[in-house]
Design an enzyme around this catalytic site. Structure first.
Site, PDB file in Angstrom:
ATOM      1  N   SER A 156       0.850  -1.181   0.000  1.00 50.17           N
ATOM      2  CA  SER A 156       0.000   0.000   0.000  1.00 50.17           C
ATOM      3  C   SER A 156       0.889   1.236   0.000  1.00 50.17           C
ATOM      4  O   SER A 156       2.077   1.161   0.344  1.00 50.17           O
ATOM      5  CB  SER A 156      -0.879   0.003   1.259  1.00 50.17           C
ATOM      6  OG  SER A 156      -1.542   1.248   1.444  1.00 50.17           O
ATOM      7  N   TYR A 169      -2.836  -1.414  10.109  1.00 50.61           N
ATOM      8  CA  TYR A 169      -2.781  -1.609   8.656  1.00 50.61           C
ATOM      9  C   TYR A 169      -1.414  -1.218   8.112  1.00 50.61           C
ATOM     10  O   TYR A 169      -0.786  -1.966   7.364  1.00 50.61           O
ATOM     11  CB  TYR A 169      -3.878  -0.772   8.000  1.00 50.61           C
ATOM     12  CG  TYR A 169      -3.907  -0.837   6.494  1.00 50.61           C
ATOM     13  CD1 TYR A 169      -4.460  -1.930   5.846  1.00 50.61           C
ATOM     14  CD2 TYR A 169      -3.415   0.217   5.722  1.00 50.61           C
ATOM     15  CE1 TYR A 169      -4.515  -1.986   4.456  1.00 50.61           C
ATOM     16  CE2 TYR A 169      -3.458   0.166   4.344  1.00 50.61           C
ATOM     17  CZ  TYR A 169      -4.013  -0.934   3.711  1.00 50.61           C
ATOM     18  OH  TYR A 169      -4.048  -0.973   2.340  1.00 50.61           O
TER      19      TYR A 169
END
Length: 288
Positions: A156, A169
């Site tokens: 990401s 995350y």
């Protein structure tokens, strides 16, 4: 067309979103597909995950490309389950040439010290352990086959650049970069390439059905942000504008095809000498 003719691609998180898009594009380019998804929700996550009916839709989309597909429900956190699916894939196709470790989750909202142990573990188990459990049963067979291969791991933008309220995350996505770099160094002598992709916000359910995420972007609103209201906030992270669009701001998010095109490049022989790359597909967000 045909850039992956004769190849087999294993894709996790394939029921919808980026995973489905990857399956469809790689099939269009000639690959047969192994599609894996949990097809169940995770308690406390705050938004729904992919379903069996959505995985069935992925199957239909691949078959529309006249390619074969093996679709299975499995949890990437379950090492034995992933081993079983890979074993079946090799029985069905005889080889796996491409791995897209795409499955992931994202809970937002709690500050670092407020994250529950259960949700911390869920992120680490799905996002980090899940990648390891995906590549673990494939790599020895890739090495034994002696034909090289391409492993593409979805990290990401937040695996390169942290944000508040996304510690679990971000930590898990940073971790898969370390995993991929180590693996790339270990398998390079066998002609196996390992690269990570780092998307910014993508137009998928992980964002648009994720109510806490939308509200994090628009804390000024007393209602659930509309698509347009979410887009206005999301665009502030990005640099790149699109002159063909009517927006009065930077591009707010990527389409799934933007990520799939990057996956296709890394899966194909066009990237035959690229390994250890951290490919940021991010509308300029990393340098903003």
């Amino acid at each position: 067309m045909g850039r992956l003719e004769g190849k087999v691609a294993l894709i996790t998180g394939a029921a919808r979103g980026q995973g489905r898009s990857h399956a469809r594009l790689l099939a269009r380019e000639g690959a047969d597909i192994v599609a894996i998804d949990l097809c169940d929700d995770i308690d406390g996550l705050g938004y729904p995950l992919g379903t069996k009916s959505e995985l069935d839709e992925t199957v239909a989309l691949v078959e529309d490309q006249d390619r074969r597909i093996l679709a299975r429900t499995a949890d990437v956190r379950d090492v034995a389950a992933m081993q079983a699916v890979v074993d079946e894939a090799y029985e069905e196709f005889g080889h796996v040439d491409i791995v897209c470790a795409n499955a992931g989750i994202c809970q937002v909202g709690p500050r670092t010290w407020e994250i529950t142990e259960e949700m911390w573990d869920a992120h680490v188990d799905v996002v980090t352990k899940g990648v390891w459990a995906t590549v673990r049963p494939v790599v020895p067979r890739m090495i034994a086959a002696g034909n090289g291969g391409s492993i593409i791991i979805t990290s990401s933008l937040l695996g390169l650049k942290a944000m508040p309220n996304l510690a679990a995350y971000s930590a898990a996505k940073f971790a898969v970069v370390g995993l991929s770099q180590s693996l790339a160094a270990e398998v390079a002598e066998h002609g196996i390439r390992v690269n990570t992709i780092h998307p910014a916000t993508v137009d998928t359910d992980i964002n648009f059905k994720n109510e806490p995420l939308k509200r994090m972007f628009r804390p000024d609103l007393d209602h659930s942000p509309s698509r347009e209201e979410f887009g206005e906030a999301s665009s502030t992270m990005n640099l790149l504008w699109d002159p063909s669009k009517p927006w009065k701001h930077a591009v707010p998010w990527l389409d799934v095809t933007d990520i799939s095109n990057a996956v296709l490049f890394l899966a194909s022989d066009e990237s035959r000498y690229i390994t250890g790359l951290r490919m940021s597909v991010d509308l300029g967000a990393l340098i903003k």
